[in-house]
Each structure stands twice: as C-alpha cells, then as structure tokens.
Design a protein around this motif. Structure first.
Motif, PDB file in Angstrom:
ATOM      1  N   ALA A   1      -6.727  12.719  11.821  1.00 36.78           N
ATOM      2  CA  ALA A   1      -6.952  11.476  11.070  1.00 36.78           C
ATOM      3  C   ALA A   1      -6.515  10.276  11.918  1.00 36.78           C
ATOM      4  O   ALA A   1      -7.114   9.199  11.858  1.00 36.78           O
ATOM      5  CB  ALA A   1      -6.187  11.508   9.751  1.00 36.78           C
ATOM      6  N   TRP A   2      -5.455  10.458  12.709  1.00 37.70           N
ATOM      7  CA  TRP A   2      -5.007   9.351  13.569  1.00 37.70           C
ATOM      8  C   TRP A   2      -6.051   9.061  14.648  1.00 37.70           C
ATOM      9  O   TRP A   2      -6.346   7.915  14.969  1.00 37.70           O
ATOM     10  CB  TRP A   2      -3.630   9.642  14.174  1.00 37.70           C
ATOM     11  N   HIS A   3      -6.647  10.145  15.203  1.00 33.52           N
ATOM     12  CA  HIS A   3      -7.721   9.961  16.198  1.00 33.52           C
ATOM     13  C   HIS A   3      -8.868   9.167  15.568  1.00 33.52           C
ATOM     14  O   HIS A   3      -9.435   8.271  16.196  1.00 33.52           O
ATOM     15  CB  HIS A   3      -8.248  11.314  16.684  1.00 33.52           C
TER      16      HIS A   3
ATOM     17  N   GLN B   1       4.285   9.166  17.268  1.00 34.28           N
ATOM     18  CA  GLN B   1       4.788   9.699  15.991  1.00 34.28           C
ATOM     19  C   GLN B   1       3.646   9.862  14.983  1.00 34.28           C
ATOM     20  O   GLN B   1       3.576  10.852  14.268  1.00 34.28           O
ATOM     21  CB  GLN B   1       5.849   8.768  15.420  1.00 34.28           C
ATOM     22  N   CYS B   2       2.742   8.885  14.959  1.00 32.34           N
ATOM     23  CA  CYS B   2       1.627   8.941  13.995  1.00 32.34           C
ATOM     24  C   CYS B   2       0.664  10.066  14.361  1.00 32.34           C
ATOM     25  O   CYS B   2       0.129  10.740  13.487  1.00 32.34           O
ATOM     26  CB  CYS B   2       0.905   7.606  13.933  1.00 32.34           C
ATOM     27  N   LEU B   3       0.467  10.263  15.666  1.00 33.73           N
ATOM     28  CA  LEU B   3      -0.426  11.345  16.109  1.00 33.73           C
ATOM     29  C   LEU B   3       0.145  12.689  15.655  1.00 33.73           C
ATOM     30  O   LEU B   3      -0.568  13.573  15.191  1.00 33.73           O
ATOM     31  CB  LEU B   3      -0.565  11.294  17.638  1.00 33.73           C
TER      32      LEU B   3
ATOM     33  N   PHE C   1       0.825  -1.207   0.000  1.00 32.19           N
ATOM     34  CA  PHE C   1       0.000   0.000   0.000  1.00 32.19           C
ATOM     35  C   PHE C   1       0.864   1.264   0.000  1.00 32.19           C
ATOM     36  O   PHE C   1       0.596   2.211  -0.726  1.00 32.19           O
ATOM     37  CB  PHE C   1      -0.914  -0.019   1.235  1.00 32.19           C
ATOM     38  N   ARG C   2       1.935   1.246   0.784  1.00 31.54           N
ATOM     39  CA  ARG C   2       2.792   2.434   0.849  1.00 31.54           C
ATOM     40  C   ARG C   2       3.551   2.640  -0.472  1.00 31.54           C
ATOM     41  O   ARG C   2       3.812   3.760  -0.875  1.00 31.54           O
ATOM     42  CB  ARG C   2       3.788   2.309   2.014  1.00 31.54           C
ATOM     43  N   LYS C   3       3.892   1.529  -1.131  1.00 30.32           N
ATOM     44  CA  LYS C   3       4.621   1.648  -2.402  1.00 30.32           C
ATOM     45  C   LYS C   3       3.702   2.105  -3.523  1.00 30.32           C
ATOM     46  O   LYS C   3       4.038   2.967  -4.317  1.00 30.32           O
ATOM     47  CB  LYS C   3       5.242   0.287  -2.775  1.00 30.32           C
TER      48      LYS C   3
ATOM     49  N   LEU D   1      -4.492   6.104   5.381  1.00 27.79           N
ATOM     50  CA  LEU D   1      -4.304   5.027   6.363  1.00 27.79           C
ATOM     51  C   LEU D   1      -5.307   3.921   6.070  1.00 27.79           C
ATOM     52  O   LEU D   1      -6.497   4.206   5.836  1.00 27.79           O
ATOM     53  CB  LEU D   1      -4.533   5.554   7.784  1.00 27.79           C
ATOM     54  N   LEU D   2      -4.826   2.690   6.098  1.00 31.85           N
ATOM     55  CA  LEU D   2      -5.715   1.542   5.873  1.00 31.85           C
ATOM     56  C   LEU D   2      -6.608   1.356   7.095  1.00 31.85           C
ATOM     57  O   LEU D   2      -6.123   1.414   8.237  1.00 31.85           O
ATOM     58  CB  LEU D   2      -4.869   0.275   5.693  1.00 31.85           C
ATOM     59  N   VAL D   3      -7.896   1.141   6.878  1.00 30.53           N
ATOM     60  CA  VAL D   3      -8.783   0.844   8.019  1.00 30.53           C
ATOM     61  C   VAL D   3      -9.538  -0.468   7.821  1.00 30.53           C
ATOM     62  O   VAL D   3     -10.445  -0.786   8.579  1.00 30.53           O
ATOM     63  CB  VAL D   3      -9.803   1.976   8.313  1.00 30.53           C
TER      64      VAL D   3
END
Ligand SMILES: NC(=O)C1=CN([C@@H]2O[C@H](COP(=O)(O)OP(=O)(O)OC[C@H]3O[C@@H](n4cnc5c(N)ncnc54)[C@H](OP(=O)(O)O)[C@@H]3O)[C@@H](O)[C@H]2O)C=CC1
Ligand SMILES: CC(C)CCC[C@@H](C)[C@H]1CC=C2C3=C(CC[C@@]21C)[C@@]1(C)CC[C@H](O)C(C)(C)[C@@H]1CC3
Length: 418
Positions: free
Chosen positions: A401-403, A393-395, A314-316, A337-339
């Motif tokens: 979006a991280w929340h 770090q992600c927050l 996904f990141r690539k 972000l994958l959910v």
C-alpha cells in the motif's frame, strides 16, 4: 527486567559511531553558535571568537535557574487539564492518557513572567547568562538521559521502543530505550517535547527583545518579526498539543539523549539564534519587505497547520466531515492513507510548510550573514533525514500500500522538485 531486543531494528544515525559523534557534535555546535552569534563577524563557518573556560560555562545559579524552570513547568503540567487525550494504540493494545493543558501552561508562564518583570525581575539580563544556562541544560539532559537509560533496564519488554534496543550502550543511550517513560501519569517525553524547551525558547527571545529595547531605545522591526513568528509557532504547538500524539517522536522514538538534549537544550538555545544574532547585529528592515516576509510566514503556516490538522483529524476519526470526502487507499493493517487533500500534494506537506516558515524566520536578519540561516539549513537536513526514516517505517508498516501511495504521490516534500 527487560532483555535487550538484539539488533532486530536496523540501526539509524550511523549506528553507535554516528550516535557517539552526534552526542559530541550537537553540544559543540550549540556552544559554537552561542559564541559566534555575539561575535563581530558572526561567521557560521569561521572559528569561534574564543574558547570559553569552565569558569564561564559552569554556574550553580544557572543550574538552579534551569532546575527551577523545569520544576515550574512540571507543576503547570500537573495542574487540572481542560481535556485528557488518548494516545495511539500501543503494542499491548492499551492507550496512554495525556493531559491537554500546554497552552494553559504558556499563558500561566506569561502571567508569571509579567508579574515578575513588573516586580523588578531582570529578564533582560538573561542573554548574558545564555552560555552557563546552555551548559546547565546540557548537563541536565545528560544526567536525565542516564536516569532514563537505567529506568528502561527494569521496564517490561512491551514498554520498549522499536529502535534504541540494539544492545549497544552508546547507541541505545542516544536513541532511548523506553518508548513512553513515565512515573505514575507523568509522561517525561510528552512533557519535555512541548513544555520547558519550547516555552523556554520564546522566553529567551523575549529577553533578547527586551535587552535590545534597553540598548537601542526600542526593539527593531526585525526583532519583532522573529519574536512574533516564533511565538506563533510555539503557541500553535501548544494549542494543537494533541496533534503531537501522532508524531514520530511520540509513536516511534524512544526517549534518550537525542530527544532529551534536543528538547531541553538544543531547541531553546539554538532555535533562538536569529534573535541572538539581531541583538548583536541590528538589521534595517522596511515595512514593504517586512510585509512580504509576513506573507511567506503566513503561507508556510497555512500549509503546515492545514496538513498537520488534516492528518490528525483523519487519524482520530476518519469519518469526521472535514476529512470524510478525501480519497484514501486501504492498507493491510486496516489503517487507510490519504491520497488527496494536502497529503495528495506531496508525501510530507507538513515539512514543506515548516520549511517555508523556517525561511521566513531567517529573512528578517538580512542576506549578508549565513549564521541566521543555520536553522533553515539544519532543519532541511533534519527533515530530509526524518522523511527518509519515516518512509522506511511506513514501508515496513504498510508494504504494498505504501508503494501504491508513492506511485500516486511521487514527490516527498517539494512538488516537482523533491
Ligand atoms: N521544529 C522542529 O524542530 C521540528 C518540527 N517537526 C514538525 O513536526 C511535525 C510532525 O512531524 P513527524 O512526526 O516527523 O511526521 P508526520 O506528522 O508527518 O507523521 C508521519 C506519519 O504520518 C502518517 N502518514 C504518512 N502519510 C500519511 C497519509 N498519506 N495519510 C495518513 N497518514 C499518513 C504515518 O503514520 P501512521 O500511518 O502510523 O499514522 C507516518 O508515519 C511536522 O510538521 C514537522 O514539520 C518535526 C521535527 C522537528
Ligand atoms: C538535534 C537532534 C539531532 C535532533 C533533535 C530533534 C528535536 C529538537 C526535534 C525532534 C522533533 C521535534 C518536534 C518539535 C520540536 C523539535 C523536536 C523536539 C515540535 C514540538 C515543534 C513544534 C511543532 O508544532 C511540533 C509539530 C509540535 C513539533 C513536533 C516535533
């Protein structure tokens, strides 16, 4: 010359005091484990059977062997690669290039070892040298970290890691100042993370297996299982070498004592603990239980590989057909972000798979000693702490979006538990 970044990044690992304590505690723990594994009672929490003197730890031959090993792996790293991969985008918008030839290095090392053994190389003598080898690897890691620290003093500010530049010498030495220290195209962190330590680990395991065969006529089923599982793990890491380019160590952490010692000493000498234990404490294991343990390892591997490959694909390329149908949420950075899929089950499915495998590596050693479970216990602590660092770090990276991701996927590592 790069100015220190000040204390902008929050201090991790308990700050300078924590870093100093870890620098002492990690080597002490490693030597404790090496000594206890060969002692009769093999008590993880008891005192070591004796305290080795310098004459038992220091051996110029061990240092020579250690440096020769590093030299061999460096030479294999420099061989033409089947592919050159690009890393994640850096602060200055550039991308570094990395050779993808780790699996080739593993195969060539195996061929060289096979040639050596058939020519009379006494590989089964290696277990007797573990103590001086671990000492030599620790010394090498310490001197290497010192050189890395000095190199970072003349690195441009854009080459520095987000952490590891607090201005405190001990803390920065431990965490590492430069993100991707290189000489020409030779990337020290990428090299150390995957080659000498990981391949060294399976070589030590093999030497322990061979010594068991010499002592008892044939290796035990438990020893075969531990060797097989850990070889699969290392071969997988090298086969999917490119995936390491999206891990926290490569993207975020500087290269200092923590990773240098971790890669060069901690991994080969403590991750081989189960095989060390089995050599001195043979454990009966029947086929039904062995099959069940194989099943546990297979489940762990399936989750670990599935999750890591999904994120990496996904990141690539988010439009890759293998991940294009997965549900995602957008972030302000433009990255999504994958959910759903593995990353919709828990926020770190790859850690869950890794932990299940860690358990499978200890089970062949029976349930009457805590010592072979050290890896599982340490690894749980490492991953819980790592998950916490990654969340912060992600927050910082993704904010709201991280929340939202945390709301949609509430569990961190184990569904409905944690
Ligand atoms: N055997 C050992 O000793 C160790 C093994 N490991 C293993 O190494 C592997 C890598 O671990 P590590 O580097 O810690 O962490 P991850 O591979 O899990 O990487 C974390 C990053 O993945 C990205 N990410 C997180 N959630 C999502 C999502 N939902 N969708 C897309 N991207 C997401 C974020 O980066 P971004 O968004 O910037 O891409 C995040 O910072 C794991 O399998 C772990 O078990 C780790 C440590 C030690
Ligand atoms: C003991 C210290 C406090 C910390 C040292 C940590 C290191 C030993 C680990 C940090 C991240 C690692 C990874 C792997 C090995 C251990 C270290 C270096 C890894 C290469 C193992 C194989 C996996 O498939 C992987 C995903 C490639 C791992 C990447 C992270």
């Amino acid at each position: 010359m790069a100015p220190p970044q000040g204390s902008r990044a929050p201090l991790e690992f308990g700050g300078p005091l924590g870093a100093a304590a870890l620098m002492l505690l990690l080597p002490v723990t490693m030597f404790h484990l090496l000594l206890v594994a060969r002692s009769g009672p093999a008590r993880l929490l008891g005192p070591p059977p004796y305290l080795p003197g310098l004459e038992e730890l220091w051996s110029p031959w061990a240092l020579l062997l250690c440096l020769t090993w590093l030299g061999l792996q460096a030479a294999l790293y420099l061989l033409p690669a089947r592919k050159v991969a690009e890393g994640q985008e850096l602060k200055d918008k550039s991308r570094l290039r990395y050779p993808i030839n780790g699996f080739q290095a593993l195969v060539l090392t195996a061929l060289l070892v096979a040639l050596g053994v058939s020519a009379g190389l006494p590989l089964s003598a290696l277990p007797e040298m573990l103590l001086p080898l671990a000492f030599a690897a620790t010394l090498t890691a310490f001197i290497f970290s010192l050189l890395l620290y000095l190199k970072a003093l003349v690195a441009p500010a854009s080459a520095l890691a987000p952490g590891g530049n607090s201005g405190n010498l001990i803390y920065d030495f431990f965490l590492g100042r430069e993100l991707n220290p290189r000489i020409c195209s030779f990337d020290f962190k990428y090299f150390c993370e995957l080659r000498p330590g990981l391949i060294g680990w399976v070589l030590i395991n093999l030497a322990l297996l061979m010594q068991e065969a010499e002592l008892r006529g044939s290796p035990s089923l438990a020893m075969w299982l531990v060797n097989g599982f850990q070889l699969l793990y290392v071969a997988d890491a090298l086969w999917y070498e490119e995936a390491v380019l999206t891990t926290m160590d490569i993207i975020h952490d500087g290269f200092g004592f923590m990773l240098a010692f971790g890669d060069l000493a901690w991994v080969p000498f403590t991750y081989s603990l189960q095989a060390q234990f089995l050599l001195y404490h043979p454990q009966p294991l029947g086929w039904p239980l062995a099959s069940f343990i194989c099943l546990i390892n297979a489940v762990g591997y399936y989750i670990f590989r599935g999750a890591n490959s999904q994120k990496n694909t996904f990141r690539k390329n988010p439009s890759d057909p293998r991940v294009a149908d997965l549900e995602t949420i957008s972030t302000a950075t433009g990255r999504r972000l994958l959910v759903s899929g593995w990353w919709g089950m828990v926020r770190h499915p790859n850690y869950l798979g890794d932990l299940i495998m860690a358990l499978a590596w200890s089970l062949p050693c029976g349930v009457f000693h805590l010592l072979p479970y050290f890896y599982f216990l340490y690894f749980t602590a490492l991953l819980v702490h790592r998950e916490d660092r990654d969340e912060r770090q992600c927050l910082q990276k993704y904010g709201l979006a991280w929340h939202e991701y945390c709301r949609r996927v509430p569990y961190r590592i184990v569904p409905y538990v944690y």
